[in-house]
Design a protein around this motif. Structure first.
Motif, PDB file in Angstrom:
ATOM      1  N   LEU A 222      19.898  35.736  53.795  1.00  0.00           N
ATOM      2  CA  LEU A 222      19.345  37.082  53.732  1.00  0.00           C
ATOM      3  C   LEU A 222      18.353  37.335  54.859  1.00  0.00           C
ATOM      4  CD1 LEU A 222      20.587  37.045  50.773  1.00  0.00           C
ATOM      5  CD2 LEU A 222      18.854  38.778  50.298  1.00  0.00           C
ATOM      6  N   GLY A 223      17.695  36.272  55.326  1.00  0.00           N
ATOM      7  CA  GLY A 223      16.823  36.440  56.482  1.00  0.00           C
ATOM      8  C   GLY A 223      17.596  36.924  57.691  1.00  0.00           C
ATOM      9  N   LEU A 224      18.787  36.374  57.892  1.00  0.00           N
ATOM     10  CA  LEU A 224      19.635  36.806  59.003  1.00  0.00           C
ATOM     11  C   LEU A 224      20.071  38.255  58.805  1.00  0.00           C
ATOM     12  CD1 LEU A 224      21.165  36.155  61.599  1.00  0.00           C
ATOM     13  CD2 LEU A 224      23.025  35.255  60.186  1.00  0.00           C
ATOM     14  N   LEU A 225      20.485  38.605  57.575  1.00  0.00           N
ATOM     15  CA  LEU A 225      20.904  39.979  57.291  1.00  0.00           C
ATOM     16  C   LEU A 225      19.795  40.969  57.625  1.00  0.00           C
ATOM     17  CD1 LEU A 225      22.786  42.127  55.945  1.00  0.00           C
ATOM     18  CD2 LEU A 225      21.615  41.590  53.797  1.00  0.00           C
TER      19      LEU A 225
ATOM     20  N   LEU B  98      13.859  36.836  43.978  1.00  0.00           N
ATOM     21  CA  LEU B  98      13.348  37.574  45.130  1.00  0.00           C
ATOM     22  C   LEU B  98      14.512  38.154  45.929  1.00  0.00           C
ATOM     23  CD1 LEU B  98      11.319  38.455  47.298  1.00  0.00           C
ATOM     24  CD2 LEU B  98      11.247  36.067  48.095  1.00  0.00           C
ATOM     25  N   ALA B  99      15.556  37.358  46.161  1.00  0.00           N
ATOM     26  CA  ALA B  99      16.724  37.842  46.888  1.00  0.00           C
ATOM     27  C   ALA B  99      17.399  38.986  46.138  1.00  0.00           C
ATOM     28  CB  ALA B  99      17.709  36.695  47.115  1.00  0.00           C
ATOM     29  N   GLU B 100      17.529  38.851  44.827  1.00  0.00           N
ATOM     30  CA  GLU B 100      18.158  39.905  44.023  1.00  0.00           C
ATOM     31  C   GLU B 100      17.341  41.186  44.081  1.00  0.00           C
ATOM     32  OE1 GLU B 100      18.422  37.916  40.313  1.00  0.00           O
ATOM     33  OE2 GLU B 100      20.326  36.908  40.781  1.00  0.00           O
ATOM     34  N   ARG B 101      16.014  41.072  44.058  1.00  0.00           N
ATOM     35  CA  ARG B 101      15.156  42.257  44.152  1.00  0.00           C
ATOM     36  C   ARG B 101      15.384  42.958  45.503  1.00  0.00           C
ATOM     37  NH1 ARG B 101      10.207  43.993  42.304  1.00  0.00           N
ATOM     38  NH2 ARG B 101      11.053  43.319  40.303  1.00  0.00           N
ATOM     39  N   LEU B 102      15.463  42.194  46.564  1.00  0.00           N
ATOM     40  CA  LEU B 102      15.639  42.795  47.879  1.00  0.00           C
ATOM     41  C   LEU B 102      17.010  43.453  48.019  1.00  0.00           C
ATOM     42  CD1 LEU B 102      13.860  40.138  50.092  1.00  0.00           C
ATOM     43  CD2 LEU B 102      13.238  42.554  49.885  1.00  0.00           C
ATOM     44  N   LEU B 103      18.039  42.851  47.469  1.00  0.00           N
ATOM     45  CA  LEU B 103      19.364  43.468  47.527  1.00  0.00           C
ATOM     46  C   LEU B 103      19.389  44.748  46.692  1.00  0.00           C
ATOM     47  CD1 LEU B 103      21.616  40.279  47.340  1.00  0.00           C
ATOM     48  CD2 LEU B 103      21.367  41.827  49.298  1.00  0.00           C
TER      49      LEU B 103
ATOM     50  N   GLU C 220      31.812  45.122  53.889  1.00  0.00           N
ATOM     51  CA  GLU C 220      30.575  45.154  53.102  1.00  0.00           C
ATOM     52  C   GLU C 220      30.654  44.178  51.924  1.00  0.00           C
ATOM     53  OE1 GLU C 220      29.547  49.794  53.052  1.00  0.00           O
ATOM     54  OE2 GLU C 220      31.659  49.187  53.166  1.00  0.00           O
ATOM     55  N   ALA C 221      31.778  44.200  51.225  1.00  0.00           N
ATOM     56  CA  ALA C 221      31.937  43.295  50.090  1.00  0.00           C
ATOM     57  C   ALA C 221      31.933  41.842  50.539  1.00  0.00           C
ATOM     58  CB  ALA C 221      33.238  43.612  49.349  1.00  0.00           C
ATOM     59  N   HIS C 222      32.606  41.560  51.654  1.00  0.00           N
ATOM     60  CA  HIS C 222      32.660  40.191  52.151  1.00  0.00           C
ATOM     61  C   HIS C 222      31.291  39.722  52.653  1.00  0.00           C
ATOM     62  CE1 HIS C 222      36.940  39.110  51.954  1.00  0.00           C
ATOM     63  NE2 HIS C 222      37.156  40.413  52.070  1.00  0.00           N
ATOM     64  N   LEU C 223      30.456  40.674  53.048  1.00  0.00           N
ATOM     65  CA  LEU C 223      29.117  40.320  53.506  1.00  0.00           C
ATOM     66  C   LEU C 223      28.156  40.129  52.341  1.00  0.00           C
ATOM     67  CD1 LEU C 223      26.980  40.020  55.792  1.00  0.00           C
ATOM     68  CD2 LEU C 223      26.746  42.514  55.735  1.00  0.00           C
ATOM     69  N   LEU C 224      28.163  41.063  51.391  1.00  0.00           N
ATOM     70  CA  LEU C 224      27.139  41.079  50.349  1.00  0.00           C
ATOM     71  C   LEU C 224      27.469  40.208  49.142  1.00  0.00           C
ATOM     72  CD1 LEU C 224      26.202  44.870  50.428  1.00  0.00           C
ATOM     73  CD2 LEU C 224      24.977  42.965  51.479  1.00  0.00           C
ATOM     74  N   ALA C 225      28.751  40.104  48.778  1.00  0.00           N
ATOM     75  CA  ALA C 225      29.105  39.333  47.587  1.00  0.00           C
ATOM     76  C   ALA C 225      28.663  37.868  47.683  1.00  0.00           C
ATOM     77  CB  ALA C 225      30.600  39.431  47.312  1.00  0.00           C
ATOM     78  N   PRO C 226      28.890  37.183  48.812  1.00  0.00           N
ATOM     79  CA  PRO C 226      28.404  35.798  48.898  1.00  0.00           C
ATOM     80  C   PRO C 226      26.884  35.690  48.795  1.00  0.00           C
ATOM     81  CG  PRO C 226      30.070  36.206  50.581  1.00  0.00           C
ATOM     82  CD  PRO C 226      29.711  37.541  49.991  1.00  0.00           C
ATOM     83  N   LEU C 227      26.176  36.713  49.276  1.00  0.00           N
ATOM     84  CA  LEU C 227      24.717  36.688  49.180  1.00  0.00           C
ATOM     85  C   LEU C 227      24.276  36.790  47.724  1.00  0.00           C
ATOM     86  CD1 LEU C 227      23.754  38.997  52.185  1.00  0.00           C
ATOM     87  CD2 LEU C 227      23.889  36.499  52.124  1.00  0.00           C
ATOM     88  N   LEU C 228      24.950  37.638  46.957  1.00  0.00           N
ATOM     89  CA  LEU C 228      24.645  37.733  45.533  1.00  0.00           C
ATOM     90  C   LEU C 228      24.915  36.412  44.828  1.00  0.00           C
ATOM     91  CD1 LEU C 228      26.054  41.278  44.717  1.00  0.00           C
ATOM     92  CD2 LEU C 228      23.691  40.522  44.368  1.00  0.00           C
ATOM     93  N   SER C 229      26.005  35.756  45.215  1.00  0.00           N
ATOM     94  CA  SER C 229      26.337  34.463  44.618  1.00  0.00           C
ATOM     95  C   SER C 229      25.277  33.427  44.954  1.00  0.00           C
ATOM     96  CB  SER C 229      27.711  34.000  45.123  1.00  0.00           C
ATOM     97  OG  SER C 229      28.045  32.742  44.584  1.00  0.00           O
ATOM     98  N   GLU C 230      24.840  33.398  46.201  1.00  0.00           N
ATOM     99  CA  GLU C 230      23.798  32.457  46.609  1.00  0.00           C
ATOM    100  C   GLU C 230      22.497  32.721  45.859  1.00  0.00           C
ATOM    101  OE1 GLU C 230      23.317  32.499  50.822  1.00  0.00           O
ATOM    102  OE2 GLU C 230      25.313  31.662  51.229  1.00  0.00           O
ATOM    103  N   ALA C 231      22.174  34.002  45.677  1.00  0.00           N
ATOM    104  CA  ALA C 231      20.942  34.347  44.957  1.00  0.00           C
ATOM    105  C   ALA C 231      20.992  33.828  43.527  1.00  0.00           C
ATOM    106  CB  ALA C 231      20.729  35.854  44.973  1.00  0.00           C
ATOM    107  N   GLY C 232      22.160  33.912  42.899  1.00  0.00           N
ATOM    108  CA  GLY C 232      22.294  33.441  41.531  1.00  0.00           C
ATOM    109  C   GLY C 232      22.117  31.947  41.377  1.00  0.00           C
ATOM    110  N   ASP C 233      22.321  31.200  42.471  1.00  0.00           N
ATOM    111  CA  ASP C 233      22.196  29.744  42.429  1.00  0.00           C
ATOM    112  C   ASP C 233      20.792  29.249  42.777  1.00  0.00           C
ATOM    113  OD1 ASP C 233      24.880  29.526  41.802  1.00  0.00           O
ATOM    114  OD2 ASP C 233      25.516  29.299  43.901  1.00  0.00           O
ATOM    115  N   ALA C 234      19.945  30.119  43.325  1.00  0.00           N
ATOM    116  CA  ALA C 234      18.639  29.691  43.828  1.00  0.00           C
ATOM    117  C   ALA C 234      17.574  29.830  42.737  1.00  0.00           C
ATOM    118  CB  ALA C 234      18.252  30.509  45.058  1.00  0.00           C
ATOM    119  N   PRO C 235      16.954  28.743  42.295  1.00  0.00           N
ATOM    120  CA  PRO C 235      16.042  28.810  41.146  1.00  0.00           C
ATOM    121  C   PRO C 235      14.744  29.562  41.398  1.00  0.00           C
ATOM    122  CG  PRO C 235      16.026  26.608  42.105  1.00  0.00           C
ATOM    123  CD  PRO C 235      17.136  27.362  42.784  1.00  0.00           C
TER     124      PRO C 235
END
Length: 247
Positions: free
Chosen positions: A147-150, A217-222, A197-212
Motif C-alpha cells: 500500500l505504500g507503493l500504491l 490500518l490498511a483497511e481503513r485507508l482503502l 482496478e480489481a487486479h490491483l486492489l483485491a490482492p491488497l485487501l487480501s494482504e490487509a486481512g492477513d496482517a495482525p
C-alpha cells in the motif's frame, strides 16, 4: 523502443544518491530522546502537546528542529500523536534508536483504535509505509510495502494532474482523449471492460486481512480511498457512467 535520452542521467541507479541523502540518521541532544521501550502509553496519551518555543535549547540538533515542527502541528492534542510522528521520522532513516521499532509496534498494537480515530490521512499513510520496513510480522511488512507503493504512485500522478487545469473531482471527457501509445508498449486500459482496478486492489485487501497489526490500518485507508471524491478510481467511475449514459 525509447529514445536515447535518459530521464535519470546515469540510469535509474542514480536515484540512490538522492535517496541515501535523505536517510542519514538523526543525532540527538539529551532532551530530544525517545521515551523508554516500556513507556506508559496511557500517561503519554493524557499529556497535551505544547509548542516548543524559539529559541530552541542550547545544543539542539536538526532532530530538535523537526520536533519543534511536529509539536506545532499537533499542539493541543494528545502526546501519543506526536510520539507516533517522531517514531516515523526516526524509522524512515537508515539508522534509528534500538527501541524505536519496538515502541512503534507496541503503539499500534495497544493504541490502534485511538490512532485510527485521531490521525488524518497523511499520517495514517505514513504510519502504514513505516510498517513496510518495521512491522513485527512478514504480513505486516508486506501490506505496508504494497500500500505504500500504491499511495506513493498516487501522490505522483495526482500532483501531476494539478497541472491539467482540472479539479481532482472532475473526470476527463472522452472527446479529449488522445489516441497514442502507452509507455513501454503497454496495452491500453479499457475504460468500460478493463479489470485492472480489481487486479490491483483485491490482492491488497487480501494482504490487509492477513496482517495482525497493520491490517486494520490498511483497511481503513482503502475505505478512505473508496470514499474520497478526488482520485483516479472515482474519476474512472464517473467516466464510465457518462459513457454508458451516452450509449
Amino acid at each position: 523502443m525509447g529514445d536515447e535520452e535518459e530521464t535519470f542521467e546515469g540510469g535509474v541507479i542514480s536515484v540512490f544518491d538522492r535517496y541515501l541523502k535523505r536517510r542519514a540518521p538523526f543525532r540527538f541532544a539529551n532532551w530530544e530522546e525517545l521515551p523508554p521501550v516500556d513507556a506508559d502509553f496511557d500517561a503519554i496519551a493524557a499529556t497535551v502537546v505544547r509548542k516548543i518555543p524559539d529559541p530552541l535549547p542550547k545544543g539542539h540538533t536538526r532532530y530538535g528542529q523537526r520536533m519543534q515542527e511536529i509539536a506545532r502541528e499537533f499542539a493541543g492534542r494528545s502526546g501519543l500523536l506526536m510520539l507516533n510522528a517522531l517514531l516515523i521520522m526516526n524509522l524512515r532513516k537508515s539508522g534509528w534508536p534500538e527501541r524505536a521499532p519496538v515502541l512503534f509496534n507496541r503503539l499500534w498494537t495497544e493504541k490502534r483504535d485511538f490512532l485510527l480515530a485521531e490521525l488524518n490521512g497523511r499520517w495514517l499513510i505514513s504510519s502504514l509505509i513505516t510498517f513496510g520496513d518495521h512491522g513485527a510480522t512478514e504480513a505486516d511488512r508486506r501490506v505496508g510495502r504494497s500500500l505504500g507503493l500504491l499511495f506513493s504512485v498516487m501522490k505522483l500522478y495526482e500532483a501531476e494532474r494539478l497541472f491539467s487545469g482540472r479539479a481532482g473531482t472532475e473526470p476527463f471527457r472522452k472527446a479529449d482523449r488522445v489516441v497514442a501509445p502507452l509507455p513501454m508498449e503497454m496495452e491500453p486500459f479499457s475504460l468500460m471492460s478493463g479489470d485492472l482496478e480489481a487486479h490491483l486492489l483485491a490482492p491488497l485487501l487480501s494482504e490487509a486481512g492477513d496482517a495482525p497489526v497493520a491490517g486494520p490500518l490498511a483497511e481503513r485507508l482503502l475505505d478512505m480511498l473508496n470514499r474520497d471524491p478526488q482520485n483516479l478510481f472515482r474519476r474512472l467511475k464517473l467516466m464510465r457512467e457518462q459513457t454508458a449514459a451516452k450509449d
